[in-house]
Motif scaffolding. Structure first.
Motif, PDB file in Angstrom:
ATOM      1  N   GLY A  43       0.420   1.649  16.108  1.00 30.49           N
ATOM      2  CA  GLY A  43      -0.700   1.382  15.481  1.00 30.49           C
ATOM      3  C   GLY A  43      -1.252   2.076  14.269  1.00 30.49           C
ATOM      4  N   ASP A  44      -0.685   3.482  14.206  1.00 30.81           N
ATOM      5  CA  ASP A  44      -1.038   4.416  13.364  1.00 30.81           C
ATOM      6  C   ASP A  44      -0.696   4.151  11.946  1.00 30.81           C
ATOM      7  OD1 ASP A  44      -2.746   5.648  14.875  1.00 30.81           O
ATOM      8  OD2 ASP A  44      -1.906   7.864  14.832  1.00 30.81           O
ATOM      9  N   ALA A  45      -1.164   4.471  10.859  1.00 28.19           N
ATOM     10  CA  ALA A  45      -0.682   4.279   9.485  1.00 28.19           C
ATOM     11  C   ALA A  45      -1.283   5.279   8.745  1.00 28.19           C
ATOM     12  CB  ALA A  45      -0.732   2.859   8.814  1.00 28.19           C
ATOM     13  N   THR A  46      -0.419   6.055   7.830  1.00 24.64           N
ATOM     14  CA  THR A  46      -0.987   7.121   7.298  1.00 24.64           C
ATOM     15  C   THR A  46      -1.567   6.636   6.070  1.00 24.64           C
ATOM     16  OG1 THR A  46       1.145   7.655   5.870  1.00 24.64           O
ATOM     17  CG2 THR A  46       0.865   8.849   7.967  1.00 24.64           C
ATOM     18  N   THR A  47      -2.303   7.573   5.224  1.00 31.10           N
ATOM     19  CA  THR A  47      -2.579   7.127   3.963  1.00 31.10           C
ATOM     20  C   THR A  47      -1.583   6.927   3.000  1.00 31.10           C
ATOM     21  OG1 THR A  47      -4.226   8.835   4.173  1.00 31.10           O
ATOM     22  CG2 THR A  47      -3.917   8.021   1.989  1.00 31.10           C
ATOM     23  N   GLU A  48      -0.402   7.726   3.051  1.00 35.36           N
ATOM     24  CA  GLU A  48       0.470   7.293   2.199  1.00 35.36           C
ATOM     25  C   GLU A  48       1.150   5.724   2.421  1.00 35.36           C
ATOM     26  OE1 GLU A  48       3.928   9.986   2.789  1.00 35.36           O
ATOM     27  OE2 GLU A  48       5.012   8.927   1.043  1.00 35.36           O
ATOM     28  N   GLN A  49       1.483   5.744   3.859  1.00 34.57           N
ATOM     29  CA  GLN A  49       1.991   4.393   4.077  1.00 34.57           C
ATOM     30  C   GLN A  49       1.096   3.340   3.604  1.00 34.57           C
ATOM     31  OE1 GLN A  49       2.595   5.175   8.572  1.00 34.57           O
ATOM     32  NE2 GLN A  49       4.536   5.061   8.099  1.00 34.57           N
ATOM     33  N   MET A  50      -0.223   3.371   3.920  1.00 36.04           N
ATOM     34  CA  MET A  50      -1.094   2.242   3.643  1.00 36.04           C
ATOM     35  C   MET A  50      -1.144   1.683   2.052  1.00 36.04           C
ATOM     36  SD  MET A  50      -4.466   2.201   6.009  1.00 36.04           S
ATOM     37  CE  MET A  50      -4.673   4.188   6.523  1.00 36.04           C
ATOM     38  N   LEU A  51      -1.011   3.101   1.327  1.00 37.43           N
ATOM     39  CA  LEU A  51      -0.921   3.128  -0.157  1.00 37.43           C
ATOM     40  C   LEU A  51       0.292   2.133  -0.327  1.00 37.43           C
ATOM     41  CD1 LEU A  51      -2.472   6.158  -1.358  1.00 37.43           C
ATOM     42  CD2 LEU A  51      -3.705   3.913  -1.554  1.00 37.43           C
ATOM     43  N   ALA A  52       1.411   2.705   0.105  1.00 38.34           N
ATOM     44  CA  ALA A  52       2.839   1.809  -0.538  1.00 38.34           C
ATOM     45  C   ALA A  52       2.772   0.718   0.118  1.00 38.34           C
ATOM     46  CB  ALA A  52       3.916   2.992   0.195  1.00 38.34           C
ATOM     47  N   ILE A  53       2.211   0.217   1.308  1.00 39.43           N
ATOM     48  CA  ILE A  53       2.432  -0.978   1.918  1.00 39.43           C
ATOM     49  C   ILE A  53       1.417  -2.135   1.049  1.00 39.43           C
ATOM     50  CG2 ILE A  53       1.681  -2.623   3.752  1.00 39.43           C
ATOM     51  CD1 ILE A  53       2.683  -0.184   5.481  1.00 39.43           C
ATOM     52  N   ALA A  54       0.442  -1.388   0.358  1.00 43.37           N
ATOM     53  CA  ALA A  54      -0.472  -2.145  -0.273  1.00 43.37           C
ATOM     54  C   ALA A  54       0.356  -2.798  -1.714  1.00 43.37           C
ATOM     55  CB  ALA A  54      -1.791  -1.594  -0.688  1.00 43.37           C
ATOM     56  N   ASP A  55       1.126  -1.721  -2.264  1.00 43.41           N
ATOM     57  CA  ASP A  55       2.017  -2.030  -3.261  1.00 43.41           C
ATOM     58  C   ASP A  55       2.906  -3.244  -3.022  1.00 43.41           C
ATOM     59  OD1 ASP A  55       0.541  -0.220  -4.874  1.00 43.41           O
ATOM     60  OD2 ASP A  55       2.225   1.579  -4.525  1.00 43.41           O
ATOM     61  N   LEU A  56       3.752  -2.916  -1.852  1.00 49.64           N
ATOM     62  CA  LEU A  56       4.719  -3.966  -1.323  1.00 49.64           C
ATOM     63  C   LEU A  56       4.136  -5.357  -1.267  1.00 49.64           C
ATOM     64  CD1 LEU A  56       6.679  -1.928   1.191  1.00 49.64           C
ATOM     65  CD2 LEU A  56       7.088  -2.491  -1.222  1.00 49.64           C
ATOM     66  N   ALA A  57       2.794  -5.241  -0.726  1.00 51.96           N
ATOM     67  CA  ALA A  57       2.083  -6.678  -0.559  1.00 51.96           C
ATOM     68  C   ALA A  57       1.819  -7.152  -2.042  1.00 51.96           C
ATOM     69  CB  ALA A  57       0.575  -6.565   0.156  1.00 51.96           C
ATOM     70  N   ASP A  58       1.424  -6.475  -2.934  1.00 52.41           N
ATOM     71  CA  ASP A  58       1.326  -6.944  -4.311  1.00 52.41           C
ATOM     72  C   ASP A  58       2.783  -7.445  -4.871  1.00 52.41           C
ATOM     73  OD1 ASP A  58      -1.260  -6.240  -4.452  1.00 52.41           O
ATOM     74  OD2 ASP A  58      -0.930  -4.225  -5.553  1.00 52.41           O
ATOM     75  N   GLN A  59       3.579  -6.812  -4.601  1.00 52.91           N
ATOM     76  CA  GLN A  59       5.077  -7.168  -5.330  1.00 52.91           C
ATOM     77  C   GLN A  59       5.463  -8.278  -4.421  1.00 52.91           C
ATOM     78  OE1 GLN A  59       7.225  -3.369  -5.238  1.00 52.91           O
ATOM     79  NE2 GLN A  59       5.445  -2.389  -6.125  1.00 52.91           N
ATOM     80  N   TYR A  60       5.380  -8.547  -3.190  1.00 47.68           N
ATOM     81  CA  TYR A  60       6.246  -9.215  -2.545  1.00 47.68           C
ATOM     82  C   TYR A  60       5.415 -10.446  -1.816  1.00 47.68           C
ATOM     83  CZ  TYR A  60      10.161  -6.103  -3.486  1.00 47.68           C
ATOM     84  OH  TYR A  60      10.909  -5.321  -3.972  1.00 47.68           O
ATOM     85  N   SER A  61       4.150 -10.204  -1.564  1.00 42.92           N
ATOM     86  CA  SER A  61       3.385 -11.298  -0.770  1.00 42.92           C
ATOM     87  C   SER A  61       2.071 -11.729  -1.440  1.00 42.92           C
ATOM     88  CB  SER A  61       3.446 -10.873   0.562  1.00 42.92           C
ATOM     89  OG  SER A  61       3.156 -11.843   1.482  1.00 42.92           O
TER      90      SER A  61
END
Ligand code: HEM
Ligand code: SF4
Lengths: 566, 196
Positions: free
Chosen positions: A353-371
């Motif tokens: 369940g842990d996510a790092t700052t970097e992961q959260m930022l990158a996943i937010a970008d992926l959500a923008d691009q793909y979902s």
């Protein structure tokens, strides 16, 4: 995705001001800790082993990329560079300073978030299906009802000091993905033959010391009378729930003591006098809220077969990509689309369940691009991009790989649900995270994991059951004996439509024994399973005995287990 | 102040539709133990325990010669409900009380015991109680909004509470997302656009 209107935003802003004043009074000493405690808990602020912990609400698990970025920034600015997604679809920050909480809340308010009622003896964050609105097996999209109930329960004056915490889950699909029956109130949404939205109400479920599955107390309730019905229900609980003993204060104890029929009768009696009041939801409110949950702008796309998808990958990637498609990609209502689960359970490196700052930022970008800039948090502590074009899955997989979130272990043995346990939580009897890590390291072979098929393994550091050990096919519970940490195993728990509470197999084990015990249990399963039989079915067919024998046979030689009982 | 009678000098009065103000308390809360009611100052207004009323009060209402009846006539007697009083079991007594008691109280044995919020809500919704309902006991600043919305319109604040902070509580929120005794939930007219 719901967008705050003027009222929601004003409420949250004013709440920030209110809490800021309460914190100020705490700091200047005019508000004693004992009186501040329930106030801060109603704002998700715990005092943990090392520091304050802030739990931020993610209503029904739905998150925008902008919100995730804010969470990432909070983890960077006020915490230690990570956040912990929880089994109740929230996120926790473990290293918070009291004096900084008002600033954090102000940051959250800017992206329509808050920490209201994420703890305390009040109506908690409402959880729902992480695949709401996209699941192929959905009867009704539960999110408008969740949102209306979120509003109704937010700062509800009559129910802010209940005997204990109060948890709602709402489900609208054929397959229950909310552990509906383990909630104080479970709301199961359906349509009747006239196409009207109705709810079946289950009450009195919960885990913890006395795990009980909820009972059906009301059938086919029209959706719009939920406020008056739930007011009646909570009023009965508020007045008659036990307050003398914290372990007996949950509604499940009241429902059990009265019997579900009598409890339902009392609620009905109370409801009779308020059912026609102006408390009930209006159609106009539904219309305003529901328009935020319409379908995104899907393209018209062809359904692509898994085979074709796999073929589109480079030859040396195909096996890994196919595994990911099998485990981490789920069917969608719309042809040509799929839902993708990012695993926050890499083997042996971080807390589930842990996510790092970097992961959260990158996943937010992926959500923008793909979902469509949206995400969901699952109660299994993973993240979901719900609306991904199949044609772009390969591309997404490549990019997500860089963030270490593509491990294809969803639903498998190492997709472990674990509470923070003794590493963070001051209530813990034992650590959970090192146990999860040791098991993941022991079962690191993905081929083997895939062969084993669906198995849920849930770990709690104490009987409070935050890690849902009762409903894991395999459950691990931290117990304390003479100041030492021991672990009790339960088997046969299950979530979903056949929800069941697991049974304790016998005396507890030492931490270092747990990976071997798991191996013995799994070996027993492999030995007895027929073809592709899932673990839970083999267990049901055979009962506990062979598993129990295997778990204790080897242990009897190990002296450290001697005398250790649960 | 004796153990069986308590009195707070400062009461926060917040009538529905009115403004919050600190007023002088005229009511003492009698806990019904040891001392007889008759030993209390007959000039003083008294809230008696509802359980005591059930045992002693009702009979004396009809006996016009009794001291209690006199006090009732003078409107110097009210009752207070303990957190565990089941008021729904006494529908007729409370119904009759509407024309007798000028004030009722509901007790908070400790501030984090929320039963009396439901008592007040029931009195307003179920009994259509229109008179004053006073929060008594461990009444703290940070529970005032909850009480005001559930049905209370006066608060006997615990002695150490800061009245300046108390008076400001009711301005903290200008909107609400559920109905309460005071207001309906805030609703945007559908023409208004989404905020922010
Ligand atoms: C860190 C401080 C925490 C404290 C002090 C705490 C406290 C508790 C307590 C006292 C219970 C028992 C409930 C009962 O009586 O049934 C409980 C259960 C639960 N908590 Fe926590 N918890 C903490 C962290 C968490 C975390 C990290 C999660 C999610 C990962 C979580 C989610 C839950 C859930 C889902 C339950 C299951 C029981 C139910 O729903 O009835 N809590 N918690
Ligand atoms: S289960 Fe126990 S140890 Fe784990 S987080 Fe919950 S309260 Fe803490």
């Amino acid at each position: 995705m719901y967008k705050y209107d003027y009222i929601d935003q004003t409420l949250v802003n004013e709440r920030v001001t209110q809490f800021k004043d309460q914190v100020q009074r705490r700091i200047d000493g005019s508000l004693p800790e004992e009186e501040f405690r329930p106030l801060r808990l109603q704002n998700g602020l715990y005092h943990q082993r090392h520091a304050y912990m802030l739990r931020v609400a993610i209503p029904y698990g739905l998150l925008s990329s902008e919100q995730l970025r804010t969470l990432a920034n909070i983890s960077e600015k006020y915490d230690r560079g990570y956040g912990h997604f929880t089994t109740r679809q929230n996120i926790q920050f473990n290293w918070i300073k009291l004096e900084e909480t008002p600033a954090i809340l102000a940051d959250l308010a800017k992206v329509q978030m808050h920490a209201i009622q994420t703890s305390g003896n009040c109506i908690r964050n409402i959880t729902s299906d992480a695949f709401a609105g996209v699941a192929a097996d959905e009867y009704v999209d539960p999110r408008p009802v969740c949102e209306l109930l979120r509003q109704w329960s937010t700062l509800h004056p009559e129910f802010a000091f209940l005997p204990r915490k109060f948890k709602f889950a709402v489900c609208g699909a054929k397959e229950d993905r909310t552990i509906l029956l383990c909630h104080d109130v479970g709301i199961s949404l359906k349509k009747n033959t006239n196409g009207e939205l109705i709810a079946d109400i289950y009450a009195g479920g919960g885990m913890g010391r006395t795990p009980i599955l909820g009972s059906l107390i009301k059938e086919s309730l029209p959706w719009n009378v939920l406020p008056s019905y739930l007011t009646a229900l909570l009023r009965v609980y508020n007045r008659f729930g036990r307050r003398d003993n914290i372990y007996k204060a949950r509604i499940k104890i009241l429902v059990k003591a009265l019997g579900p029929e009598e409890f339902a009768r009392q609620v009905e009696g109370e409801w009779a006098s308020i059912k026609d009041g102006d408390d009930n939801f209006q159609q106009s409110e539904w219309d305003r809220v529901a328009k935020h949950f319409t379908k995104p702008a899907y393209k018209t796309a062809e359904q692509i077969s898994t085979e074709d998808l796999v073929q589109s990958a480079l030859e040396n990637e195909r096996a890994a990509f196919a595994r990911w498609l099998e485990r981490n990609v789920k069917a969608h209502q719309v042809p040509g689309y799929a839902s993708v689960i990012f695993s926050l359970k890499p083997h042996g490196s971080v807390a589930p369940g842990d996510a790092t700052t970097e992961q959260m930022l990158a996943i937010a970008d992926l959500a923008d691009q793909y979902s469509f800039s949206e995400l969901r948090v699952t109660h299994e502590q993973n993240l979901v991009l719900a609306d991904v074009e199949q044609a772009r899955l390969l591309e997404l997989w490549h990019k997500a790989k860089a963030q270490n979130v593509v491990l294809p272990n969803i639903g498998l043995l190492t997709d472990i649900i674990a509470c923070p346990g003794g590493d963070f939580c001051s209530l813990a009897n034992a650590k959970s995270l090192p146990i999860a890590k040791a098991i993941q390291e022991r079962f690191d072979d993905l081929d083997y994991l895939h062969d084993l098929g669906e198995i849920s393994l849930n770990i709690s550091g104490c009987i409070n059951s935050c890690g849902h050990h009762h409903v894991g096919n395999i459950g691990v519970l931290g117990v304390d004996k003479d100041g030492q940490e021991w672990y009790q195993i339960t088997l046969g728990g299950e979530q979903g439509n056949h929800a069941a509470i697991g049974k304790v197999i016998g005396p507890s084990f030492g931490a270092e024994q747990i990976p071997d015990v798991m191996a013995d249990i799994i070996d027993t399963f492999v030995k007895h399973r027929t073809a592709d039989e899932p673990f839970i079915e083999t267990y049901r067919r055979l009962g506990v005995t062979p598993f129990k024998e295997a778990a204790y046979l080897n242990r009897s030689k190990e002296s450290s287990a001697a005398g250790a009982t649960a | 102040m004796s153990e069986h009678v308590s009195q707070t000098n400062r009461v926060l009065s917040y009538p529905k539709g009115g403004k919050p103000a600190i007023i002088t308390n005229e009511w003492q809360v009698w806990h019904g133990d040891e001392t007889e009611l008759s030993n209390l100052n007959p000039k003083q207004k008294v809230l008696v325990p509802f359980s005591w009323w059930l045992m002693h009060g009702q009979a004396q209402v009809k006996d016009s010669t009794s001291e209690l009846a006199k006090r009732i006539q003078e409107k110097t007697i009210g009752v207070w409900f303990a957190a565990d009083d089941d008021i729904l079991k006494h529908l007729d007594v409370i119904e009759a009380g509407k024309s007798i008691w000028p004030l009722v109280g509901a007790d908070f044995p400790v501030f984090r015991d929320g039963r009396s919020f439901s008592t007040a809500a029931l009195l307003r919704e179920r009994f259509h109680w229109t008179g004053e309902i006073r929060a008594i006991g461990d009444v703290l600043i940070d529970q005032l909004i909850l009480g005001a919305r559930s049905g209370f319109d006066s608060f006997a604040l615990r002695a150490d509470q800061n009245t300046d902070v108390a008076l400001k509580q009711f301005d903290l929120f200008s909107v609400r997302t559920q109905n309460s005794w005071r207001d309906c939930r805030s609703q945007l007219s559908n023409q208004l656009t989404e905020a922010v």
